[in-house]
Design a protein around this motif. Structure first.
Motif, PDB file in Angstrom:
ATOM      1  N   VAL A 167       0.831  -1.198   0.000  1.00  0.00           N
ATOM      2  CA  VAL A 167       0.000   0.000   0.000  1.00  0.00           C
ATOM      3  C   VAL A 167       0.870   1.254   0.000  1.00  0.00           C
ATOM      4  CG1 VAL A 167      -1.905  -1.153   1.212  1.00  0.00           C
ATOM      5  CG2 VAL A 167      -0.143   0.053   2.526  1.00  0.00           C
ATOM      6  N   ARG A 168       0.231   2.358  -0.392  1.00  0.00           N
ATOM      7  CA  ARG A 168       0.826   3.692  -0.252  1.00  0.00           C
ATOM      8  C   ARG A 168      -0.141   4.525   0.578  1.00  0.00           C
ATOM      9  NH1 ARG A 168       1.782   5.091  -5.382  1.00  0.00           N
ATOM     10  NH2 ARG A 168      -0.287   6.011  -5.671  1.00  0.00           N
ATOM     11  N   VAL A 169       0.391   5.184   1.611  1.00  0.00           N
ATOM     12  CA  VAL A 169      -0.445   5.925   2.553  1.00  0.00           C
ATOM     13  C   VAL A 169       0.027   7.367   2.620  1.00  0.00           C
ATOM     14  CG1 VAL A 169      -1.371   5.986   4.904  1.00  0.00           C
ATOM     15  CG2 VAL A 169      -0.664   3.799   3.907  1.00  0.00           C
ATOM     16  N   GLN A 170      -0.918   8.306   2.494  1.00  0.00           N
ATOM     17  CA  GLN A 170      -0.624   9.714   2.752  1.00  0.00           C
ATOM     18  C   GLN A 170      -1.058  10.021   4.182  1.00  0.00           C
ATOM     19  OE1 GLN A 170      -2.139   9.083  -0.492  1.00  0.00           O
ATOM     20  NE2 GLN A 170      -0.024   9.114  -1.211  1.00  0.00           N
ATOM     21  N   VAL A 171      -0.077  10.446   5.006  1.00  0.00           N
ATOM     22  CA  VAL A 171      -0.367  10.641   6.422  1.00  0.00           C
ATOM     23  C   VAL A 171       0.476  11.792   6.966  1.00  0.00           C
ATOM     24  CG1 VAL A 171       1.250   8.755   6.953  1.00  0.00           C
ATOM     25  CG2 VAL A 171      -0.311   9.573   8.714  1.00  0.00           C
ATOM     26  N   GLY A 172      -0.176  12.834   7.460  1.00  0.00           N
ATOM     27  CA  GLY A 172       0.509  13.927   8.137  1.00  0.00           C
ATOM     28  C   GLY A 172       1.556  14.634   7.325  1.00  0.00           C
ATOM     29  N   GLY A 173       1.365  14.766   6.010  1.00  0.00           N
ATOM     30  CA  GLY A 173       2.346  15.431   5.159  1.00  0.00           C
ATOM     31  C   GLY A 173       3.432  14.517   4.627  1.00  0.00           C
ATOM     32  N   PHE A 174       3.293  13.213   4.832  1.00  0.00           N
ATOM     33  CA  PHE A 174       4.274  12.239   4.352  1.00  0.00           C
ATOM     34  C   PHE A 174       3.580  11.204   3.471  1.00  0.00           C
ATOM     35  CE2 PHE A 174       5.710  13.801   8.455  1.00  0.00           C
ATOM     36  CZ  PHE A 174       7.016  14.176   8.177  1.00  0.00           C
ATOM     37  N   ALA A 221      -5.348   9.455   2.620  1.00  0.00           N
ATOM     38  CA  ALA A 221      -5.609   8.547   1.500  1.00  0.00           C
ATOM     39  C   ALA A 221      -4.777   7.289   1.654  1.00  0.00           C
ATOM     40  CB  ALA A 221      -5.294   9.218   0.168  1.00  0.00           C
ATOM     41  N   LEU A 222      -5.311   6.174   1.139  1.00  0.00           N
ATOM     42  CA  LEU A 222      -4.595   4.901   1.102  1.00  0.00           C
ATOM     43  C   LEU A 222      -4.834   4.262  -0.252  1.00  0.00           C
ATOM     44  CD1 LEU A 222      -4.326   2.243   3.894  1.00  0.00           C
ATOM     45  CD2 LEU A 222      -4.861   1.539   1.568  1.00  0.00           C
ATOM     46  N   THR A 223      -3.757   3.847  -0.905  1.00  0.00           N
ATOM     47  CA  THR A 223      -3.838   3.279  -2.252  1.00  0.00           C
ATOM     48  C   THR A 223      -3.253   1.876  -2.257  1.00  0.00           C
ATOM     49  OG1 THR A 223      -3.570   5.482  -3.218  1.00  0.00           O
ATOM     50  CG2 THR A 223      -3.188   3.597  -4.676  1.00  0.00           C
ATOM     51  N   MET A 224      -3.969   0.939  -2.871  1.00  0.00           N
ATOM     52  CA  MET A 224      -3.456  -0.411  -3.039  1.00  0.00           C
ATOM     53  C   MET A 224      -2.516  -0.430  -4.235  1.00  0.00           C
ATOM     54  SD  MET A 224      -3.881  -3.482  -1.600  1.00  0.00           S
ATOM     55  CE  MET A 224      -5.569  -3.494  -0.981  1.00  0.00           C
ATOM     56  N   LEU A 225      -1.314  -0.983  -4.073  1.00  0.00           N
ATOM     57  CA  LEU A 225      -0.305  -1.016  -5.120  1.00  0.00           C
ATOM     58  C   LEU A 225      -0.132  -2.418  -5.659  1.00  0.00           C
ATOM     59  CD1 LEU A 225       2.418   1.248  -3.448  1.00  0.00           C
ATOM     60  CD2 LEU A 225       0.693   1.920  -5.132  1.00  0.00           C
ATOM     61  N   PRO A 226       0.463  -2.547  -6.853  1.00  0.00           N
ATOM     62  CA  PRO A 226       0.742  -3.895  -7.392  1.00  0.00           C
ATOM     63  C   PRO A 226       1.597  -4.692  -6.429  1.00  0.00           C
ATOM     64  CG  PRO A 226       1.049  -2.221  -9.083  1.00  0.00           C
ATOM     65  CD  PRO A 226       0.841  -1.487  -7.798  1.00  0.00           C
ATOM     66  N   SER A 227       1.553  -5.996  -6.558  1.00  0.00           N
ATOM     67  CA  SER A 227       2.167  -6.882  -5.571  1.00  0.00           C
ATOM     68  C   SER A 227       3.664  -7.083  -5.762  1.00  0.00           C
ATOM     69  CB  SER A 227       1.486  -8.249  -5.621  1.00  0.00           C
ATOM     70  OG  SER A 227       1.584  -8.808  -6.926  1.00  0.00           O
ATOM     71  N   GLU A 228       4.287  -6.478  -6.812  1.00  0.00           N
ATOM     72  CA  GLU A 228       5.717  -6.679  -6.974  1.00  0.00           C
ATOM     73  C   GLU A 228       6.469  -6.041  -5.795  1.00  0.00           C
ATOM     74  OE1 GLU A 228       4.705  -3.077  -9.636  1.00  0.00           O
ATOM     75  OE2 GLU A 228       3.937  -5.113  -9.263  1.00  0.00           O
TER      76      GLU A 228
END
Length: 222
Positions: A148-155, A212-219
């Motif tokens: 996953v990719r997470v946007q949290v607190g400016g990061f 926001a949270l995004t599901m990313l490819p499994s590689e």
């Protein structure tokens, strides 16, 4: 022989007065060694501290990067950060950096306290430092990792988020009482300051700061 008489006799034989003596107030204070005086004055529990394993952590808030030593106890960082009875984190030998000035402007302190609700992420040097952080749900025997990719607190954070069975965003973000969620094999970058980056085998992020949270490819991560 009367018990009180026997007690008086023992006191006389041992060199003590036959009856207890009320000492003046100036003699009633016991002289303590310097280390013990310091412990009592600051409220430091030497016995409790000796039972807690020190863990090096790297903490990011929206404005600061803080590096220091935490003492989360045998349960690990996950339980320590999600402990509802404590709203702060205590660090020893801390180094504070303003995010927009990294890597310059280090301020070293002996002891620093951070408010948990203002912490975006806590990075650990190894996965074992997190302790038990169950990610399974009923009917599943082991957690499954999702990239996953997470946007949290400016990061922006990338890593492996473990969840039992099918990934459920609502369950991860809103179910239960845990404020901090564990990630494995992580990368962190400040959105507005590209020079600010860090990697860690394990991390906790503050789900109350997530936008926001995004599901990313499994590689695997590069």
């Amino acid at each position: 022989e009367h018990p009180r008489s026997a007690q008086r006799a023992r006191r006389v034989r041992s060199g003590w007065p036959a009856e207890p003596v009320d000492l003046p107030a100036k003699y009633s204070r016991i002289k303590l060694n310097r280390g013990l005086r310091c412990d009592l004055r600051t409220g430091f529990d030497r016995t409790a501290a000796s039972t807690k394993r020190p863990i090096a952590v790297e903490i990011f808030t929206p404005t600061h990067r803080v590096v220091g030593i935490a003492f989360p106890g045998p349960a690990g960082l996950y339980s320590y950060m999600n402990l509802r009875t404590e709203s702060y984190v205590e660090l020893e030998n801390a180094e504070l950096y303003l995010v927009h000035r990294l890597p310059e402007g280090c301020e070293r302190t002996g002891r620093t306290w951070l408010v948990k609700s203002e912490i975006a992420a806590v990075l650990a040097r190894n996965r074992g430092d997190l302790g038990a952080a169950g990610g399974t749900r009923a009917g599943y025997t082991r957690p499954f990792p999702y990239r996953v990719r997470v946007q949290v607190g400016g990061f922006e954070i990338q890593g492996l988020l473990e969840s039992g069975g099918r990934f459920d965003f609502g369950a991860v973000m809103f179910e239960g009482d845990s404020q901090f969620v564990p990630l494995q094999t992580t990368q962190l970058a400040a959105i507005l300051f590209p020079r600010v980056q860090s990697t860690a085998p394990a991390m906790l992020f503050n789900r109350s700061m997530v936008t926001a949270l995004t599901m990313l490819p499994s590689e695997p991560l590069p």
